[in-house]
Design an enzyme around this catalytic site. Structure first.
Site, PDB file in Angstrom:
ATOM      1  N   ASN A   9       0.765  -1.101  -0.027  1.00 24.02           N
ATOM      2  CA  ASN A   9       0.109   0.117  -0.007  1.00 24.02           C
ATOM      3  C   ASN A   9       0.943   1.233  -0.085  1.00 24.02           C
ATOM      4  OD1 ASN A   9      -1.727   2.142   0.778  1.00 24.02           O
ATOM      5  ND2 ASN A   9      -2.246   1.388   2.510  1.00 24.02           N
ATOM      6  N   TRP A  10       1.209   1.893  -1.230  1.00 26.53           N
ATOM      7  CA  TRP A  10       1.888   2.934  -1.241  1.00 26.53           C
ATOM      8  C   TRP A  10       1.471   4.165  -0.647  1.00 26.53           C
ATOM      9  CZ3 TRP A  10       4.102   2.801  -7.129  1.00 26.53           C
ATOM     10  CH2 TRP A  10       4.838   1.631  -7.011  1.00 26.53           C
ATOM     11  N   LYS A  11       0.100   4.561  -0.242  1.00 22.37           N
ATOM     12  CA  LYS A  11      -0.367   5.552   0.080  1.00 22.37           C
ATOM     13  C   LYS A  11      -0.219   6.752  -0.666  1.00 22.37           C
ATOM     14  CE  LYS A  11      -0.251   3.393   4.710  1.00 22.37           C
ATOM     15  NZ  LYS A  11       0.272   3.388   6.259  1.00 22.37           N
ATOM     16  N   HIS A  96      -9.515   1.592   4.926  1.00 21.25           N
ATOM     17  CA  HIS A  96      -8.128   1.553   5.517  1.00 21.25           C
ATOM     18  C   HIS A  96      -8.306   2.642   6.811  1.00 21.25           C
ATOM     19  CE1 HIS A  96      -3.992   2.612   6.283  1.00 21.25           C
ATOM     20  NE2 HIS A  96      -3.765   1.513   5.826  1.00 21.25           N
ATOM     21  N   GLU A  98      -6.734   4.935   7.953  1.00 19.99           N
ATOM     22  CA  GLU A  98      -6.459   6.401   7.340  1.00 19.99           C
ATOM     23  C   GLU A  98      -7.560   6.858   6.787  1.00 19.99           C
ATOM     24  OE1 GLU A  98      -2.580   5.701   5.428  1.00 19.99           O
ATOM     25  OE2 GLU A  98      -1.784   5.186   7.267  1.00 19.99           O
ATOM     26  N   GLU A 168      -5.381  -4.729  10.857  1.00 20.04           N
ATOM     27  CA  GLU A 168      -4.204  -3.561  11.234  1.00 20.04           C
ATOM     28  C   GLU A 168      -4.805  -2.933  12.185  1.00 20.04           C
ATOM     29  OE1 GLU A 168      -2.189  -2.477   7.302  1.00 20.04           O
ATOM     30  OE2 GLU A 168      -4.099  -1.161   7.260  1.00 20.04           O
ATOM     31  N   GLY A 174       2.690   2.391  10.675  1.00 16.34           N
ATOM     32  CA  GLY A 174       3.674   3.061  10.564  1.00 16.34           C
ATOM     33  C   GLY A 174       4.358   3.863  11.812  1.00 16.34           C
ATOM     34  N   SER A 214       3.669  -1.873  10.269  1.00 20.29           N
ATOM     35  CA  SER A 214       4.839  -2.150  10.546  1.00 20.29           C
ATOM     36  C   SER A 214       5.577  -3.443  10.220  1.00 20.29           C
ATOM     37  CB  SER A 214       5.329  -1.566  12.082  1.00 20.29           C
ATOM     38  OG  SER A 214       4.810  -0.337  12.130  1.00 20.29           O
ATOM     39  N   GLY A 235       2.862  -1.080   4.316  1.00 21.88           N
ATOM     40  CA  GLY A 235       2.951   0.324   3.949  1.00 21.88           C
ATOM     41  C   GLY A 235       4.284   0.751   3.603  1.00 21.88           C
ATOM     42  N   GLY A 236       5.060   1.243   4.780  1.00 15.56           N
ATOM     43  CA  GLY A 236       6.277   1.887   4.505  1.00 15.56           C
ATOM     44  C   GLY A 236       7.195   0.896   3.863  1.00 15.56           C
TER      45      GLY A 236
END
Ligand code: PGA
Length: 252
Positions: A9-11, A96, A98, A168, A174, A214, A235-236
């Site tokens: 997930n590149w956001k 998600h 966010e 999640e 993150g 993470s 993600g990251g």
């Protein structure tokens, strides 16, 4: 055992040209197909370039980070499922944390997104997870169960075959803090039994349950060692081709 699913997930990261550079770099690092479904989810603006860079029969599938529930219409700023399908998207992340936290998404709309995705041949990845406050108040299970009941309302066993659920915990996204593999495995088991209660045991045994929060190349094996966890939402660590390749290599 469902086939593993690993999603990057590149956001809100990477322009179209940066997405192309990432794909070329990843192809150099991972030359054979892993024994897992691998998905990258770039921003909408990079989907077409990413599709072209992936080529026609890639081991990497394309996913979007969100979708609107209507097919077309006066919804400024939104993107529909048919628009994503035409760009060869096969997956879409829905609900998600966010989106829930920063854009006020509610279970009711998330469920409409899940249904619209399925109607148009996209596989939704429904995200659920408790906040730190909910965890500290001992409400982890009830928070996640409520999100599942809302997001999966009205779905059939057949629908569930195309759905993945990502657990999640919000406090782990993150932050560099993970749920322990035991906690994540326990919640995955709880999610599966909720699906069995709400839909059917057949739906529960086939649905893919991912862990996210993470995840990186060093800890992926610990999460995947849990039999209830079928993959990861990353993600990251999905932004750098070297890191993402190290995660994907777990399935080589
Ligand atoms: P993270 O993000 O891997 O950077 O924690 C996961 C996610 O939000 O899907």
């Amino acid at each position: 055992m469902p086939r593993p699913l690993i999603v990057g997930n590149w956001k809100m990261n990477k322009t179209a040209s940066e997405a192309v550079a990432f794909i070329r770099d990843l192809y150099e690092r991972v030359s054979a197909s892993p024994h897992a479904d691998v998905v990258i989810a770039p921003p909408f603006t990079a989907l077409e370039s990413a599709r072209n860079a992936l080529g026609p029969s890639s081991w990497i599938s394309l996913g979007a980070q969100d979708v609107h529930w209507e097919t077309y219409g006066a919804f400024t700023g939104e993107v529909s499922a048919p628009m994503l399908r035409e760009l060869d998207c096969r997956y879409v992340i829905v609900g998600h944390s966010e989106r829930r936290t920063f854009f006020g998404e509610r279970d009711e709309n998330i469920q409409k997104k899940v249904l619209a995705s399925l109607r148009h041949g996209l596989s939704p990845i429904l995200c659920v997870g408790e906040s730190l406050a909910e965890r500290e108040a001992g409400r982890t299970e009830s928070a996640v169960t409520a999100q599942l009941s809302g997001g999966l309302a009205g779905l059939t066993t057949q629908d569930l075959a195309a759905v993945a659920i990502a657990y999640e915990p919000i406090w782990a996204i993150g932050t560099g803090r993970n749920a322990t593999p035991d906690d994540a495995g326990g919640m995955a088991e709880k999610i599966r039994s909720t699906v069995a209660d709400r839909i059917s045991s057949e739906a529960a045994s086939g649905v893919r349950i991912l862990y996210g929060g993470s995840v990186n190349a060093a800890n992926i094996k610990d999460f995947m060692a849990k039999s209830e966890i079928d993959g990861a939402l990353v993600g990251g660590a999905s932004l750098d081709p070297d890191n993402f390749a190290s995660i994907v290599r777990y399935w080589m």
